[in-house]
Write a protein that holds these residues in place. Structure first.
Motif, short mmCIF file in Angstrom:
data_model
loop_
_atom_site.label_atom_id
_atom_site.label_comp_id
_atom_site.label_asym_id
_atom_site.label_seq_id
_atom_site.Cartn_x
_atom_site.Cartn_y
_atom_site.Cartn_z
N SER A 155 42.11 54.79 48.11
CA SER A 155 42.16 54.95 46.65
C SER A 155 41.13 53.83 46.00
O SER A 155 41.15 52.71 46.37
CB SER A 155 43.33 54.80 45.82
N PRO A 156 40.25 54.16 45.08
CA PRO A 156 39.45 52.98 44.58
C PRO A 156 40.17 52.13 43.79
O PRO A 156 41.22 52.17 43.15
CB PRO A 156 38.41 53.84 43.84
N ARG A 157 39.51 50.72 43.90
CA ARG A 157 40.20 49.76 42.87
C ARG A 157 39.67 49.65 41.64
O ARG A 157 38.31 49.47 41.52
CB ARG A 157 39.96 48.45 43.54
N THR A 165 23.46 47.87 34.58
CA THR A 165 24.39 48.36 35.71
C THR A 165 24.23 49.72 36.03
O THR A 165 23.86 50.53 35.09
CB THR A 165 25.88 48.24 35.14
N PHE A 166 23.93 49.99 37.32
CA PHE A 166 23.72 51.19 37.73
C PHE A 166 24.65 52.14 38.19
O PHE A 166 25.48 51.59 39.07
CB PHE A 166 22.53 51.46 38.80
N ASP A 167 25.36 53.10 37.23
CA ASP A 167 26.63 53.85 37.62
C ASP A 167 26.12 55.00 38.53
O ASP A 167 25.59 56.08 37.93
CB ASP A 167 26.94 54.19 36.53
N HIS A 168 26.41 54.84 39.95
CA HIS A 168 25.95 56.00 40.87
C HIS A 168 26.84 57.36 40.72
O HIS A 168 26.29 58.40 41.07
CB HIS A 168 26.16 55.38 42.20
N ARG A 169 27.84 57.01 40.03
CA ARG A 169 28.72 58.38 39.84
C ARG A 169 29.37 58.82 41.04
O ARG A 169 29.71 60.12 40.95
CB ARG A 169 28.11 59.28 38.53
N LEU A 170 29.49 57.78 42.09
CA LEU A 170 30.01 58.40 43.05
C LEU A 170 31.72 58.17 43.40
O LEU A 170 32.38 58.58 44.14
CB LEU A 170 29.40 57.63 44.34
N ARG A 171 32.18 57.28 42.47
CA ARG A 171 33.48 56.74 42.66
C ARG A 171 34.40 56.96 41.12
O ARG A 171 33.55 56.70 40.25
CB ARG A 171 33.61 55.40 43.00
N ALA A 228 36.16 55.01 39.54
CA ALA A 228 36.21 53.66 38.79
C ALA A 228 34.72 53.09 38.67
O ALA A 228 34.95 52.22 37.56
CB ALA A 228 36.96 52.50 39.81
N SER A 229 33.90 53.90 38.67
CA SER A 229 32.53 53.24 38.41
C SER A 229 32.19 52.93 36.74
O SER A 229 31.53 52.04 36.59
CB SER A 229 31.46 54.13 39.15
N ALA A 230 32.59 54.06 36.14
CA ALA A 230 32.42 53.89 34.73
C ALA A 230 33.21 52.73 34.04
O ALA A 230 32.56 51.98 33.23
CB ALA A 230 32.85 55.35 34.20
N ASP A 231 34.42 52.64 34.64
CA ASP A 231 35.10 51.52 34.11
C ASP A 231 34.57 49.95 34.41
O ASP A 231 34.48 49.22 33.75
CB ASP A 231 36.59 51.63 34.71
N GLU A 232 33.87 50.06 35.67
CA GLU A 232 33.21 48.84 36.26
C GLU A 232 31.96 48.62 35.18
O GLU A 232 31.60 47.32 34.92
CB GLU A 232 33.05 49.05 37.58
N ALA A 233 31.09 49.60 34.98
CA ALA A 233 30.09 49.36 34.24
C ALA A 233 30.46 48.68 32.83
O ALA A 233 29.95 48.01 32.20
CB ALA A 233 29.25 50.71 34.21
N ALA A 234 31.70 49.32 32.36
CA ALA A 234 32.02 48.98 30.93
C ALA A 234 32.58 47.62 30.86
O ALA A 234 32.24 46.87 30.26
CB ALA A 234 33.09 49.76 30.55
N MET A 235 33.01 47.15 32.13
CA MET A 235 33.52 45.97 32.25
C MET A 235 32.10 44.67 32.33
O MET A 235 32.27 43.95 31.57
CB MET A 235 33.97 45.81 33.66
N VAL A 236 31.21 45.33 32.95
CA VAL A 236 30.06 44.37 32.90
C VAL A 236 29.52 44.29 31.36
O VAL A 236 28.86 43.37 31.00
CB VAL A 236 28.94 44.82 33.96
N ALA A 237 29.34 45.58 30.75
CA ALA A 237 28.98 45.62 29.46
C ALA A 237 29.67 44.64 28.58
O ALA A 237 29.11 43.85 27.73
CB ALA A 237 29.01 46.95 28.85
N ARG A 238 31.00 44.29 28.70
CA ARG A 238 31.93 43.64 27.89
C ARG A 238 31.68 42.02 28.10
O ARG A 238 31.30 41.34 27.21
CB ARG A 238 33.37 43.72 28.08
N ALA A 239 31.35 41.86 29.35
CA ALA A 239 31.05 40.41 29.85
C ALA A 239 29.45 40.16 29.30
O ALA A 239 29.34 39.03 28.73
CB ALA A 239 30.97 40.42 31.41
N PHE A 266 35.56 40.41 37.75
CA PHE A 266 34.52 40.98 38.79
C PHE A 266 35.58 42.06 39.67
O PHE A 266 36.97 41.97 39.40
CB PHE A 266 33.90 40.07 39.79
N VAL A 267 35.05 43.01 40.19
CA VAL A 267 35.70 43.91 41.03
C VAL A 267 35.22 43.82 42.48
O VAL A 267 34.18 43.62 42.71
CB VAL A 267 35.71 45.39 40.37
N ASP A 268 36.10 44.31 43.20
CA ASP A 268 35.66 44.33 44.85
C ASP A 268 35.46 45.83 44.89
O ASP A 268 36.36 46.73 44.75
CB ASP A 268 36.71 43.97 45.65
N ASP A 269 34.34 46.36 45.61
CA ASP A 269 34.18 48.00 45.74
C ASP A 269 34.85 48.09 46.93
O ASP A 269 34.68 47.43 48.04
CB ASP A 269 32.53 47.96 46.04
#
Length: 347
Positions: free
Chosen positions: A2-4, A79-85, A87-98, A207-210
């Motif tokens: 499962s994705p982190r 941030t490029f969201d490949h939309r392959l996972r 969790a990727s949208a949440d990760e992009a949102a995290m970068v945007a907040r940072a 940060f997150v681990d892919d």
């Protein structure tokens, strides 16, 4: 597996702190060195905008913190969201907040069409760089920085050694290249993954681990495990070897370019390179085939500057005619003759 998922917003996301001064100075020097190589020694303007490709992993989040401290007011991020996972949208949102907490303009990019089919990692990479380079250019940035580091370089070198790559492939990740008018720079190739993780932690960057980094189906994951299990293999030394190979590749590319300018006169004239070393013939025959294909608008079968041409070279050495990529090549006493291959006869 499962994705982190990216962690929810926290106080640490809103309170980044500057990374250590020594790390900032090192990063600033590394960017200046790689930029000087890319721009032939001409330093970019002191106020030149610097674009960052930030995925949300520890490496790129460390680069974000370092760039903000080294070049205040000059950085933009995407941030490029490949939309392959999932969790990727949440990760992009995290970068945007940072980025918002650092007052860095940020964009989330996505592919125009779903990335699917064979060689999905290659397709994802092409889509990512196409989008990031176009964004950086539109943002007025002459440089796009990525967070590739020494461990990435070592893994890439081992993967390509295992595939039997030549000099060009073994040069692995180049410190710089141009994508249109944008210079793609990799200033962290001398840094270790663990160093960058410490920088991100010291700067209180989220940060997150892919999870794909732990997927044994990927060649890179297997090479990462090999490096971890073999302390005698030093990623920094392997990365240094890749850098030397990149220098050798540059010399060969310049020599092949010189021969091309001196001897190529078009497909209707013999190309006198049969006496050159095989590595040079390999490069020149690919370039000639590509030139004929472009002039004749040949698109199929597929052919590019990494296509295997060994059987073609063997045939030419034996004085035989050969066809590859829709182009016929004949060995004549005056040189190789290139022409559009006749259509195949139907059975």
């Amino acid at each position: 597996m499962s994705p982190r998922r990216a962690p929810p917003p926290s106080a640490s996301e809103m309170m980044p702190v500057p990374p250590p001064d020594a790390a900032v100075a090192r990063f600033r020097d590394d960017v200046a060195r790689v930029a000087a190589a890319a721009f032939d020694g001409a330093a970019p303007a002191a106020d030149a905008r610097i674009a960052l490709a930030v995925s949300g992993g520890a490496d790129s989040m460390a680069m974000l913190a370092l760039a903000v401290a080294a070049f205040p007011g000059r950085t933009v991020a995407a941030t490029f969201d490949h939309r392959l996972r999932a969790a990727s949208a949440d990760e992009a949102a995290m970068v945007a907040r940072a980025c918002a907490s650092l007052e860095v303009p940020h964009r989330t990019l996505a592919p125009p069409d779903a990335i699917a089919g064979s060689s999905i990692q290659m397709r994802a990479r092409r889509a990512r760089y196409a989008a990031l380079s176009a964004w950086a250019d539109a943002a007025g940035a002459a440089m796009l920085l990525t967070a590739h580091h020494a461990d990435d370089q070592a893994e890439t070198l081992l993967m390509r050694l295992n595939r039997g790559a030549g000099v060009a492939g073994l040069a692995a990740i180049r410190p710089w290249r141009f994508d249109g008018d944008v210079a793609v720079l990799r200033p962290l190739l001398g840094w270790r993954r663990a160093e960058l993780r410490l920088v991100a932690q010291a700067a209180a960057m989220p940060f997150v681990d892919d999870p794909s980094n732990d997927d044994p189906r990927h060649d890179r994951t297997r090479m990462r495990a090999l490096l971890a299990a073999t302390p005698a293999l030093d990623p920094v030394r392997l990365a240094a070897s890749a850098a030397w190979l990149a220098e050798a590749e540059a010399v060969l590319a310049r020599l092949a370019g010189r021969l091309w300018e001196e001897r190529w006169r078009g497909p209707d004239r013999p190309f006198a390179v049969a006496e050159e070393e095989r590595e040079l013939r390999r490069r020149l025959v690919r370039r000639a085939i590509i030139a004929v294909r472009e002039s004749a608008a040949i698109t199929l079968p597929a052919f590019d500057d990494s296509t295997n041409v060994e059987p073609l070279l063997d045939a030419l050495e034996a004085g035989r005619v050969a066809v590859q990529g829709g182009v016929k090549v004949a060995a004549t006493p005056a040189g190789w003759q290139f022409s559009v291959a006749p259509p195949r006869r139907s059975v």
